[in-house]
Design a protein around this motif. Structure first.
Motif, short mmCIF file in Angstrom:
data_model
loop_
_atom_site.label_atom_id
_atom_site.label_comp_id
_atom_site.label_asym_id
_atom_site.label_seq_id
_atom_site.Cartn_x
_atom_site.Cartn_y
_atom_site.Cartn_z
N MET A 129 -5.55 0.89 1.83
CA MET A 129 -5.39 -0.31 1.01
C MET A 129 -4.00 -0.37 0.35
O MET A 129 -3.84 -0.98 -0.70
CB MET A 129 -6.48 -0.35 -0.07
CG MET A 129 -7.89 -0.46 0.50
SD MET A 129 -9.16 -0.43 -0.79
CE MET A 129 -8.72 -1.89 -1.74
N GLU A 130 -2.99 0.26 0.99
CA GLU A 130 -1.65 0.26 0.39
C GLU A 130 -1.10 -1.14 0.16
O GLU A 130 -0.43 -1.41 -0.83
CB GLU A 130 -0.68 1.05 1.27
CG GLU A 130 -1.05 2.51 1.47
CD GLU A 130 -1.73 2.74 2.80
OE1 GLU A 130 -2.59 1.91 3.17
OE2 GLU A 130 -1.39 3.73 3.46
N GLY A 131 -1.37 -2.06 1.08
CA GLY A 131 -0.81 -3.40 0.96
C GLY A 131 -1.79 -4.44 0.47
O GLY A 131 -1.61 -5.65 0.72
N CYS A 132 -2.84 -4.02 -0.24
CA CYS A 132 -3.88 -4.95 -0.67
C CYS A 132 -3.37 -5.87 -1.79
O CYS A 132 -2.42 -5.55 -2.50
CB CYS A 132 -5.11 -4.20 -1.15
SG CYS A 132 -4.86 -3.27 -2.68
N LYS A 133 -4.03 -7.01 -1.96
CA LYS A 133 -3.72 -7.92 -3.05
C LYS A 133 -4.42 -7.42 -4.31
O LYS A 133 -5.64 -7.29 -4.36
CB LYS A 133 -4.21 -9.34 -2.72
CG LYS A 133 -3.89 -10.35 -3.81
CD LYS A 133 -4.40 -11.73 -3.43
CE LYS A 133 -4.13 -12.74 -4.54
NZ LYS A 133 -4.64 -14.10 -4.20
N PRO A 134 -3.66 -7.13 -5.39
CA PRO A 134 -4.26 -6.57 -6.60
C PRO A 134 -5.24 -7.53 -7.26
O PRO A 134 -5.06 -8.74 -7.25
CB PRO A 134 -3.06 -6.30 -7.51
CG PRO A 134 -1.88 -6.25 -6.58
CD PRO A 134 -2.20 -7.20 -5.48
N HIS A 194 -22.10 -2.05 -3.19
CA HIS A 194 -21.53 -0.99 -4.01
C HIS A 194 -20.11 -0.66 -3.55
O HIS A 194 -19.19 -0.50 -4.35
CB HIS A 194 -22.40 0.27 -3.95
CG HIS A 194 -23.84 0.02 -4.25
ND1 HIS A 194 -24.87 0.77 -3.71
CD2 HIS A 194 -24.44 -0.92 -5.04
CE1 HIS A 194 -26.03 0.32 -4.16
NE2 HIS A 194 -25.80 -0.71 -4.96
N LEU A 195 -19.93 -0.57 -2.24
CA LEU A 195 -18.61 -0.28 -1.68
C LEU A 195 -17.64 -1.43 -1.96
O LEU A 195 -16.46 -1.21 -2.25
CB LEU A 195 -18.71 -0.02 -0.17
CG LEU A 195 -17.40 0.32 0.54
CD1 LEU A 195 -16.77 1.57 -0.07
CD2 LEU A 195 -17.63 0.51 2.04
N THR A 199 -14.19 -1.15 -3.98
CA THR A 199 -12.94 -1.65 -3.42
C THR A 199 -12.22 -2.55 -4.43
O THR A 199 -10.99 -2.54 -4.53
CB THR A 199 -13.22 -2.43 -2.12
OG1 THR A 199 -13.85 -1.55 -1.17
CG2 THR A 199 -11.92 -2.97 -1.53
N HIS A 200 -12.99 -3.32 -5.17
CA HIS A 200 -12.41 -4.19 -6.21
C HIS A 200 -11.70 -3.36 -7.28
O HIS A 200 -10.61 -3.73 -7.75
CB HIS A 200 -13.52 -5.03 -6.84
CG HIS A 200 -13.01 -6.13 -7.71
ND1 HIS A 200 -12.57 -5.93 -9.00
CD2 HIS A 200 -12.84 -7.46 -7.48
CE1 HIS A 200 -12.17 -7.07 -9.54
NE2 HIS A 200 -12.33 -8.01 -8.63
#
Length: 380
Positions: A129-134, A194-195, A199-200
């Protein structure tokens, strides 16, 4: 391994003897570790010989306000005046602590900041998730997780690994305390919702990667605590949440989010159980500080936003609806009468422990996080 054995031999850690009759010997094993710098570069390879005994729980305590000194232990006759450890033991001076057990330590003339930036980067990398949208807050709004809703994850270890890392991250990130408590309830049989919620949280960390706890030097040695409960918030057990935070001066030193052991029949009951648990924590912390030779003035202020619970603390009138609270009532009441504790009312929007018991709006979440001492960088 040779270096470790040499150090143990030079320090006379053991002596070789035959195993006496009727005695049992515990096993030993080698542990290997790659040490990294805060920048992620390999520092050194470490081998350690350890005895295989029962697991022990370790407690980390950070003190940034005063220097700490240690007397030679009783029976140690080799101690001399001045710093003699370097002559007696194989000790390497690493200078000021900058990185310890995944926690980065940054100091300036005003105080000390602790964060786990590299640890968060490792979480982002391990989850892809390095490039995920915060995300702007740690827990999804209006989400009620359940033990029986949603598809069961085919690989529960992925979820358990994430939660284990988030639990460790909570050492310097009280802003995720509520989220971690919610997610850790489903370790035995995690499901897809739950996952998704976990992730959130990771997306929130991606946007707050530099946040850390700041401990300022000009701070008084007074204890202050805030406690709050969320009545019947557990969707599948109807049990309430306890949340508290304890400050030494203006520095946060203890916090927790925990589900209460029994169902409370009213918000007052839930709040009072929370107050009792917080009092226990205050007593424990006060004892530790006293053992360290620090004089902590009393009474210690405990802020609660439930007027009924406050009234019960000062005037315990037992009747059918409250007689089952006698133990908690007497425990808190005794500390008030002794002058150790002072329970005060605080308005709900000023209750710092709110962050520990519920999902808040972005603005309120950030405001309380800042009040707890979480900052994006150390003040200059």
């Amino acid at each position: 391994m040779k270096a470790e054995l040499k150090a143990l031999h030079d320090n006379e850690t053991w002596e070789l003897v035959s195993l006496p009759a009727g005695k049992r010997a515990i096993d030993s094993k080698w542990e290997y570790k790659v040490k990294f710098t805060p920048e992620g570069q390999v520092d050194k390879l470490k081998a350690r010989l350890v005895a295989r005994v029962r697991h022990q729980q370790c407690i980390l305590t950070w003190v940034s306000k005063e220097e700490v000194y240690m007397k030679p232990p009783k029976g140690y006759t080799e101690a001399q005046e001045g710093q003699g450890l370097d002559e007696a033991f194989t000790v390497k001076d690493l200078g000021e602590m900058r990185y310890f057990l995944g926690i980065e330590v940054a100091r300036n003339s005003q105080g000390t900041m602790l964060n786990q930036r590299k640890f968060i980067l490792d979480i982002l990398q391990s989850t892809g998730m390095e490039g995920c949208k915060p995300s702007r807050f740690p827990f999804p709004k209006n989400v009620k997780l359940s033990t029986d809703q949603g598809e069961i994850l085919p690989d529960p270890e992925t979820y358990r690994s994430i939660i284990g890392k988030l639990l460790y991250l909570n050492l310097t990130r009280p802003d995720i305390s509520y989220s971690v408590q919610q997610l850790s309830q489903f370790m035995s049989e995690p499901r897809k919702p739950h996952l998704q919620a976990a992730t959130h949280v990771i997306k929130y960390l991606a946007g707050t990667i530099d946040w850390g706890l700041y401990y300022s030097i000009p701070s008084s040695l007074t204890l202050t605590a805030f406690c709050d409960s969320d009545w019947g918030s557990c969707a599948f057990s109807a049990r309430s949440l306890t949340g508290y935070c304890v400050f030494l001066g203006n520095s946060l030193i203890s916090w927790k989010t925990k589900k209460q052991k029994t169902v409370s029949k009213s918000s007052t009951e839930a709040e009072y159980r929370c107050m009792s648990q917080t009092t226990s924590e205050i007593v424990w912390i006060h004892g530790i500080l006293e053992d360290l030779g620090l004089h902590i003035p009393t009474p210690i202020d405990l802020f609660c936003d439930n007027k009924s619970a406050n009234h019960l603390a000062h005037n315990p009138i037992f009747h059918e609806r409250t007689k089952h609270l006698k133990v908690d009532c007497h425990y808190v009441r005794d500390h008030i009468q002794e002058g150790f504790l002072k329970v005060l009312h605080i308005k709900s929007f000023l209750q710092l422990a709110d962050l520990m018991t519920k999902s808040l709006s972005e603005q309120h979440h950030n405001h309380l996080s800042f009040k707890l001492g979480l900052v994006p960088s150390a003040p200059t």
